[in-house]
Design a protein around this motif. Structure first.
Motif, PDB file in Angstrom:
ATOM      1  N   LYS A  46       0.816  -1.215   0.000  1.00  0.00           N
ATOM      2  CA  LYS A  46       0.000   0.000   0.000  1.00  0.00           C
ATOM      3  C   LYS A  46       0.850   1.265   0.000  1.00  0.00           C
ATOM      4  CE  LYS A  46      -3.926  -2.034   2.512  1.00  0.00           C
ATOM      5  NZ  LYS A  46      -4.771  -1.913   3.731  1.00  0.00           N
ATOM      6  N   GLN A  47       2.130   1.128   0.341  1.00  0.00           N
ATOM      7  CA  GLN A  47       3.010   2.293   0.389  1.00  0.00           C
ATOM      8  C   GLN A  47       3.650   2.600  -0.966  1.00  0.00           C
ATOM      9  OE1 GLN A  47       2.701   3.841   3.309  1.00  0.00           O
ATOM     10  NE2 GLN A  47       1.425   2.062   3.826  1.00  0.00           N
ATOM     11  N   ILE A  48       3.451   1.716  -1.946  1.00  0.00           N
ATOM     12  CA  ILE A  48       4.000   1.957  -3.291  1.00  0.00           C
ATOM     13  C   ILE A  48       3.034   2.871  -4.032  1.00  0.00           C
ATOM     14  CG2 ILE A  48       4.884   0.926  -5.402  1.00  0.00           C
ATOM     15  CD1 ILE A  48       5.067  -1.745  -3.905  1.00  0.00           C
ATOM     16  N   LEU A  49       3.489   4.042  -4.409  1.00  0.00           N
ATOM     17  CA  LEU A  49       2.616   5.034  -5.027  1.00  0.00           C
ATOM     18  C   LEU A  49       2.292   4.672  -6.473  1.00  0.00           C
ATOM     19  CD1 LEU A  49       4.275   8.312  -3.706  1.00  0.00           C
ATOM     20  CD2 LEU A  49       2.264   7.120  -2.793  1.00  0.00           C
ATOM     21  N   PRO A  50       1.145   5.129  -6.986  1.00  0.00           N
ATOM     22  CA  PRO A  50       0.814   4.915  -8.401  1.00  0.00           C
ATOM     23  C   PRO A  50       1.910   5.481  -9.296  1.00  0.00           C
ATOM     24  CG  PRO A  50      -1.076   5.783  -7.206  1.00  0.00           C
ATOM     25  CD  PRO A  50       0.093   5.867  -6.271  1.00  0.00           C
ATOM     26  N   GLY A  51       2.251   4.746 -10.336  1.00  0.00           N
ATOM     27  CA  GLY A  51       3.308   5.184 -11.234  1.00  0.00           C
ATOM     28  C   GLY A  51       4.685   4.714 -10.813  1.00  0.00           C
ATOM     29  N   GLN A  52       4.767   4.084  -9.629  1.00  0.00           N
ATOM     30  CA  GLN A  52       6.035   3.568  -9.139  1.00  0.00           C
ATOM     31  C   GLN A  52       5.989   2.043  -9.063  1.00  0.00           C
ATOM     32  OE1 GLN A  52       6.969   5.370  -5.366  1.00  0.00           O
ATOM     33  NE2 GLN A  52       7.052   7.443  -6.199  1.00  0.00           N
ATOM     34  N   SER A  55      10.782  -3.937  -6.391  1.00  0.00           N
ATOM     35  CA  SER A  55      11.088  -5.354  -6.577  1.00  0.00           C
ATOM     36  C   SER A  55      10.782  -6.107  -5.290  1.00  0.00           C
ATOM     37  CB  SER A  55      12.562  -5.536  -6.946  1.00  0.00           C
ATOM     38  OG  SER A  55      13.388  -5.241  -5.826  1.00  0.00           O
ATOM     39  N   TYR A  56      10.753  -7.436  -5.381  1.00  0.00           N
ATOM     40  CA  TYR A  56      10.551  -8.255  -4.189  1.00  0.00           C
ATOM     41  C   TYR A  56      11.660  -7.975  -3.173  1.00  0.00           C
ATOM     42  CZ  TYR A  56       7.496 -10.791  -7.407  1.00  0.00           C
ATOM     43  OH  TYR A  56       6.521 -11.121  -8.308  1.00  0.00           O
ATOM     44  N   GLY A  57      12.884  -7.805  -3.682  1.00  0.00           N
ATOM     45  CA  GLY A  57      14.009  -7.505  -2.802  1.00  0.00           C
ATOM     46  C   GLY A  57      13.864  -6.164  -2.110  1.00  0.00           C
ATOM     47  N   ASP A  58      13.322  -5.174  -2.831  1.00  0.00           N
ATOM     48  CA  ASP A  58      13.105  -3.856  -2.231  1.00  0.00           C
ATOM     49  C   ASP A  58      12.183  -3.960  -1.018  1.00  0.00           C
ATOM     50  OD1 ASP A  58      14.658  -2.567  -4.142  1.00  0.00           O
ATOM     51  OD2 ASP A  58      12.944  -2.152  -5.456  1.00  0.00           O
ATOM     52  N   ILE A  59      11.097  -4.726  -1.178  1.00  0.00           N
ATOM     53  CA  ILE A  59      10.134  -4.859  -0.086  1.00  0.00           C
ATOM     54  C   ILE A  59      10.746  -5.631   1.074  1.00  0.00           C
ATOM     55  CG2 ILE A  59       7.898  -5.844   0.573  1.00  0.00           C
ATOM     56  CD1 ILE A  59       6.920  -5.196  -2.230  1.00  0.00           C
ATOM     57  N   ALA A  60      11.517  -6.660   0.764  1.00  0.00           N
ATOM     58  CA  ALA A  60      12.195  -7.411   1.819  1.00  0.00           C
ATOM     59  C   ALA A  60      13.121  -6.493   2.611  1.00  0.00           C
ATOM     60  CB  ALA A  60      12.982  -8.574   1.214  1.00  0.00           C
ATOM     61  N   GLU A  61      13.807  -5.587   1.918  1.00  0.00           N
ATOM     62  CA  GLU A  61      14.684  -4.621   2.587  1.00  0.00           C
ATOM     63  C   GLU A  61      13.880  -3.702   3.499  1.00  0.00           C
ATOM     64  OE1 GLU A  61      17.903  -4.089   2.645  1.00  0.00           O
ATOM     65  OE2 GLU A  61      18.731  -5.305   1.018  1.00  0.00           O
ATOM     66  N   VAL A  62      12.747  -3.214   2.997  1.00  0.00           N
ATOM     67  CA  VAL A  62      11.892  -2.325   3.789  1.00  0.00           C
ATOM     68  C   VAL A  62      11.432  -3.017   5.069  1.00  0.00           C
ATOM     69  CG1 VAL A  62       9.609  -1.223   3.839  1.00  0.00           C
ATOM     70  CG2 VAL A  62      11.103  -0.905   1.865  1.00  0.00           C
ATOM     71  N   LEU A  63      11.161  -4.312   4.973  1.00  0.00           N
ATOM     72  CA  LEU A  63      10.694  -5.075   6.130  1.00  0.00           C
ATOM     73  C   LEU A  63      11.836  -5.482   7.059  1.00  0.00           C
ATOM     74  CD1 LEU A  63       8.024  -7.389   4.436  1.00  0.00           C
ATOM     75  CD2 LEU A  63       7.656  -5.243   5.672  1.00  0.00           C
ATOM     76  N   GLY A  64      13.060  -5.135   6.674  1.00  0.00           N
ATOM     77  CA  GLY A  64      14.206  -5.477   7.506  1.00  0.00           C
ATOM     78  C   GLY A  64      14.608  -6.931   7.427  1.00  0.00           C
ATOM     79  N   GLN A  65      14.172  -7.618   6.358  1.00  0.00           N
ATOM     80  CA  GLN A  65      14.501  -9.031   6.172  1.00  0.00           C
ATOM     81  C   GLN A  65      14.954  -9.249   4.726  1.00  0.00           C
ATOM     82  OE1 GLN A  65      11.829 -11.861   8.407  1.00  0.00           O
ATOM     83  NE2 GLN A  65      10.491 -10.077   8.498  1.00  0.00           N
ATOM     84  N   PRO A  66      16.113  -8.702   4.369  1.00  0.00           N
ATOM     85  CA  PRO A  66      16.566  -8.718   2.971  1.00  0.00           C
ATOM     86  C   PRO A  66      16.738 -10.112   2.383  1.00  0.00           C
ATOM     87  CG  PRO A  66      18.349  -8.094   4.456  1.00  0.00           C
ATOM     88  CD  PRO A  66      17.093  -8.064   5.264  1.00  0.00           C
TER      89      PRO A  66
END
Length: 220
Positions: A132-138, A141-152
């Motif tokens: 839900k934090q990914i803005l429209p037009g953006q 990657s799966y890795g990006d989200i894993a990084e955001v969650l602190g579990q790369p």
């Protein structure tokens, strides 16, 4: 305003349990409660990308999927296992959903305010919130989200949680792409994923142009 696509009303049935909502969704959900609170219903919504199946009670949206998604039958069965039989019908939540989808496909707004709930593991729910934090037009990657969650190290698990999302568009799993930028892993079909991303880029660009023009006018 004439509706650009619609919802088919039928009959309500009883739901055994109420869903759990986040704090942010609860405030909106409280305004949607009515004498029919606690009933889970299903309807079909026509969109430019084909028909979608939506399931909601009077508190929140539980499911929004394209009608030809392979996993849809299993998702509906799991909802019925957890909450009881799903009837055919409409309610306030579904009416709001139709209006917000109309705005979305018309390029007028990509801001969904409708309360949505789905039950999963703690990790899955964290991924769905991150989507839900990914803005429209953006895209991310799966890795990006894993990084955001602190579990790369959990990019594969992010992909699995992304695929388990049952609320298409509103919870924008289509904004997640491969590490190399490829369009991968969308249950609604890659062609729909491409259409949605292109549509959102046009919307985001139009919004940017509007803000830029307004800023230029204010500068004088």
């Amino acid at each position: 305003m004439t509706a650009r696509f619609g919802v088919k009303p039928f009959i309500f049935v009883t739901l055994r349990d109420q869903p759990m909502l986040s704090t942010q969704e609860a405030a909106v959900a409280n305004r949607l409660r009515s004498v029919t609170d606690g009933k889970l219903v299903r309807t079909t919504i026509s969109t430019p990308l084909g028909s979608m199946i939506a399931v909601a009670d009077d508190v929140a949206l539980h499911l929004l999927e394209f009608e030809n998604r392979v996993a849809l039958t299993g998702e509906l069965r799991r909802l019925e296992r957890d909450f009881g039989l799903i009837g055919l019908g409409s309610n306030t939540v579904l009416e709001i959903l139709v209006a917000e989808l109309e705005d979305y496909f018309a390029g007028e707004s990509a801001a969904f305010q409708i309360p949505a709930t789905q039950h999963g593991t703690a990790f899955e729910e964290a991924v769905w919130q991150a989507l839900k934090q990914i803005l429209p037009g953006q895209t991310r990657s799966y890795g990006d989200i894993a990084e955001v969650l602190g579990q790369p190290e959990k990019s594969r698990e992010v992909g699995q949680a992304n695929g388990a999302n049952k609320i298409s568009i509103v919870v924008p799993c289509h904004r997640v792409i491969g590490a190399n930028g490829s369009l991968v892993g969308y249950g609604g079909g890659i062609w729909r994923k491409k259409w949605l991303l292109d549509h959102e880029r046009r919307y985001a660009w139009a919004s940017f142009e509007h803000k830029l023009a307004k800023a230029s006018i204010n500068a004088y």
